[in-house]
Design a protein around this motif. Structure first.
Motif, PDB file in Angstrom:
ATOM      1  N   HIS A 230       0.865  -1.173   0.000  1.00 24.79           N
ATOM      2  CA  HIS A 230       0.000   0.000   0.000  1.00 24.79           C
ATOM      3  C   HIS A 230       0.907   1.230   0.000  1.00 24.79           C
ATOM      4  O   HIS A 230       1.391   1.683   1.039  1.00 24.79           O
ATOM      5  CB  HIS A 230      -0.914  -0.004   1.216  1.00 24.79           C
ATOM      6  CG  HIS A 230      -2.002   1.019   1.150  1.00 24.79           C
ATOM      7  ND1 HIS A 230      -2.810   1.175   0.048  1.00 24.79           N
ATOM      8  CD2 HIS A 230      -2.419   1.941   2.054  1.00 24.79           C
ATOM      9  CE1 HIS A 230      -3.666   2.142   0.264  1.00 24.79           C
ATOM     10  NE2 HIS A 230      -3.451   2.629   1.471  1.00 24.79           N
ATOM     11  N   SER A 232       2.340   4.771  -2.826  1.00 24.19           N
ATOM     12  CA  SER A 232       1.879   5.940  -3.572  1.00 24.19           C
ATOM     13  C   SER A 232       2.586   6.013  -4.913  1.00 24.19           C
ATOM     14  O   SER A 232       3.801   5.834  -4.998  1.00 24.19           O
ATOM     15  CB  SER A 232       2.150   7.218  -2.774  1.00 24.19           C
ATOM     16  OG  SER A 232       1.870   8.371  -3.552  1.00 24.19           O
ATOM     17  N   ASN A 284      -0.372   5.758   8.218  1.00 22.07           N
ATOM     18  CA  ASN A 284      -1.730   5.762   8.775  1.00 22.07           C
ATOM     19  C   ASN A 284      -2.797   5.457   7.725  1.00 22.07           C
ATOM     20  O   ASN A 284      -3.852   6.071   7.684  1.00 22.07           O
ATOM     21  CB  ASN A 284      -2.035   7.108   9.438  1.00 22.07           C
ATOM     22  CG  ASN A 284      -3.183   6.984  10.436  1.00 22.07           C
ATOM     23  OD1 ASN A 284      -3.386   5.921  11.001  1.00 22.07           O
ATOM     24  ND2 ASN A 284      -3.918   8.064  10.643  1.00 22.07           N
ATOM     25  N   SER A 285      -2.484   4.500   6.863  1.00 18.98           N
ATOM     26  CA  SER A 285      -3.441   4.078   5.843  1.00 18.98           C
ATOM     27  C   SER A 285      -3.381   2.566   5.730  1.00 18.98           C
ATOM     28  O   SER A 285      -2.308   1.971   5.854  1.00 18.98           O
ATOM     29  CB  SER A 285      -3.117   4.733   4.500  1.00 18.98           C
ATOM     30  OG  SER A 285      -4.038   4.346   3.518  1.00 18.98           O
ATOM     31  N   GLN A 320       0.083  -1.465   9.613  1.00 19.62           N
ATOM     32  CA  GLN A 320      -0.736  -1.042   8.480  1.00 19.62           C
ATOM     33  C   GLN A 320      -0.891  -2.137   7.431  1.00 19.62           C
ATOM     34  O   GLN A 320      -1.963  -2.314   6.862  1.00 19.62           O
ATOM     35  CB  GLN A 320      -0.132   0.213   7.854  1.00 19.62           C
ATOM     36  CG  GLN A 320      -0.180   1.426   8.775  1.00 19.62           C
ATOM     37  CD  GLN A 320       0.530   2.619   8.194  1.00 19.62           C
ATOM     38  OE1 GLN A 320       1.364   3.220   8.828  1.00 19.62           O
ATOM     39  NE2 GLN A 320       0.218   2.956   6.954  1.00 19.62           N
TER      40      GLN A 320
END
Length: 597
Positions: A230, A232, A284-285, A320
């Protein structure tokens, strides 16, 4: 927490799936030359210096035997047989555990029967011993018959190199034991404690590079790993990719699981894919949903969802990359897929009945290992003709059913071992409770269904069961060694199912209808024996139950010792603590045992 899982076994190998644990050999003494099971001794030769094993003042044999006229002393030295013995029954006594292992001492108080003589020159297995007792086929150097424990340390290997290990549990020479699986590897990496033979995998820990296809008993191939992170696309360089099928490598992982599944199906459905989740790159995702579309195949294809790192369930809720969170079904498994989900925390943030933890379709199977589902608005697990396996897992605080088996059109199964369904409630019109099943088979062992409430029909308070509600007369199966207690102020019934089809045995329950062969207490009392866990919903045994002095006088954790452990049952509990694991001996009901001090 990988190591407790590595010592687990799944009751699937018998009727469902069974758990493995470290079971050290038993200890015993022997008198009058009668060999009995002993603690494993490691003599490397048949002499200790110039002192022959079995002679006066010398070490005893591995089985605690000595030459005629002598006996084995408590310090494992052969002495004269002048020590006295008393007649009495043989008893089992638990001893403390260390390092996650438990032991049991065999106290032999009846040792006055004469030894069975034999001649070791006749070889082993010995014909004279076998003629007397096929279970005592070996002749020791001290000329008495017994199991493999009467042989020297390398006795089994000399007799048959393919079964070189002495199993003190039954006195047989075997291929492997829980303490020694050194011969297991390759396509047979696991020791089956029921047969003491090396077999195919049954835990993901048996396949550390990928995962175990448990139904096929084989490891997933190492050349079909797709990496997920996860991350970007805006990072420089990007921490993940959305380009299918160019990604999926460890240094170019896909940004989510659904891109990874698209990679696996890019050239059509194929089986054997391991999706491995890396540490998240976005602070925090959490990972979103996992959606595996239905496939049209002759045989279901297998996928495994695993992650880097070894965590307890509570720890999985703090990382996470081990949390799955979505507003729709978090894990959505289409038809004709077998999905293995190992060690994830599953949350739904949806505010409708569609917000379920796991949704699966017909002709599919979902294994949830060492994972938990918490706080879903819809059912924790909703099956439409899909088989579900919960192994050391929990479904907690769903706003409707914990497990919903909508299997009218295709029969399905629920297998639970060392697992919890706790505090699953209801919304008006949505049913609720622990389990709702139609046209299904329940196979539940050493599990806990606690504090659940279904919707109450004011016109018929016996319309539903709070803990288990069966629709129609086509729900069957067996519940063993478990504990069932509903939340107070619910329906009149805890279990509303056919007593002819569903069997409940050696359990503690709050159901009058199923009380025969079980312990019976009211649900409120049952709940007082257990503590809570606001993260996973697991409910360990309270070592000091009760809030008031009066309650404490009425509640004793030993009241829970109603289960009967049988060979093939789990040898550890929900979080890896060892059970006593002795055939036909009592154990605490439910998924937890109290750790030994």
């Amino acid at each position: 927490m990988r190591s407790p899982r590595a010592w687990s076994y799944v009751t699937y190998l018998a009727s469902s799936l069974v758990l493995l644990g470290a079971c050290p050999p038993s200890t015993a003494t022997t008198t009058d030359g009668d060999p009995t099971t002993t603690d494993a001794q490691t003599q490397s030769t048949e002499t200790a210096g110039d002192c022959p094993i079995g002679d006066l003042g010398c070490p005893c044999t591995q089985g605690g035997g000595c030459n005629p006229g002598m006996m084995c002393s408590p310090d494992q030295t052969c002495v004269g047989d002048e020590l006295t013995t008393t007649d009495g029954p043989t008893s089992l006594t638990s001893t403390s555990s260390t390092g996650g292992e438990s032991s049991t001492t065999i106290e032999e108080t009846s040792t006055t029967s004469p030894p069975v003589p034999c001649d070791p020159a006749d070889g082993n297995p010995n014909p004279d011993c076998m003629a007397i007792d096929a279970d005592q086929p070996y002749c020791s150097d001290s000329q008495v018959c017994g199991g493999c424990t009467v042989l020297p340390p390398d006795g089994c290997a000399i007799i048959d190199p393919t079964t070189p290990i002495c199993n003190p549990e039954d006195g047989k020479c075997v291929e492997c034991t829980l303490d020694d699986a050194s011969l297991c590897g390759g396509s047979t990496p696991a020791c089956n404690p029921a047969t003491n033979a090396c077999e195919g995998c049954f835990e993901h820990s048996h396949c550390p590079d990928t995962a175990c296809d448990i139904l096929k008993r084989e490891c997933f191939p190492s050349d079909q790993i797709v990496w997920v992170r996860h991350g970007s696309l805006q990072d420089n360089p990007p921490t993940c990719t959305d380009k299918v099928p160019q990604g999926g490598f460890m240094d170019a992982p896909y940004c989510n699981a659904n891109l990874a599944i698209a990679h696996a199906q890019y050239e059509g459905p194929s089986s054997g894919w391991t999706f491995k989740f890396l540490d998240a790159a976005v602070f925090n995702s959490f990972h979103g949903s996992i959606t595996a579309p239905s496939v049209e195949v002759d045989e279901p294809i297998s996928y495994a969802f695993v992650h880097v790192g070894d965590y307890s369930q509570e720890e999985a809720s703090q990382h996470q990359h081990t949390q799955l969170q979505a507003s729709n079904p978090v894990i959505n498994i289409g038809a004709n897929i077998t999905a293995y989900v190992d060690n994830f925390a599953v949350y739904s943030v949806a505010q409708s009945d569609n917000g379920v933890g796991v949704l699966c379709q017909s002709n599919s199977t979902v294994f949830l290992d060492d994972s938990f589902i918490r706080g879903t608005r819809g059912a924790g697990i909703r099956s439409f003709g899909c088989d579900v396996y919960l192994r050391r897992s929990s479904v907690y605080s769903s706003k409707t059913e914990g497990v919903e088996l909508n299997c009218a059109e295709q029969h399905c199964e629920l297998h639970m071992v060392n697992s919890y369904l706790t505090e699953n409630q209801h919304f008006q019109g949505d049913g609720g409770g622990g389990i709702v099943a139609e046209n299904a088979t329940l196979d539940i062992n050493f599990s806990a269904i606690l504090g659940n409430n279904a919707e109450v029909d004011v016109n018929d308070p016996a319309a539903r069961g709070d803990s288990i509600h069966c629709i129609g007369e086509n729900v069957d199966g067996t519940i063993r060694n478990s504990v069932i207690g509903r939340k107070p102020m619910g329906n009149m019934l805890s279990i509303k199912c056919s007593t002819e089809k569903l069997k409940v045995e050696t359990s503690l329950i709050d159901s009058n209808e199923f009380k025969e062969g079980n312990g019976k207490k009211d649900g409120e009392t049952i709940l007082q024996y257990f503590l809570g866990n606001l993260i996973t919903g697991a409910c360990p045994i309270d070592p000091d139950p009760g809030d008031t002095e009066e309650e404490k006088l009425q509640l004793d954790p030993s009241d829970l010792n109603l289960a009967t452990w049988e060979k093939g049952d789990p040898q550890v509990d929900f979080d890896g603590d060892p059970r006593q694991a002795k055939h036909m001996q009592p154990e605490p009901v439910g998924a937890d045992v109290q750790p030994k001090p």
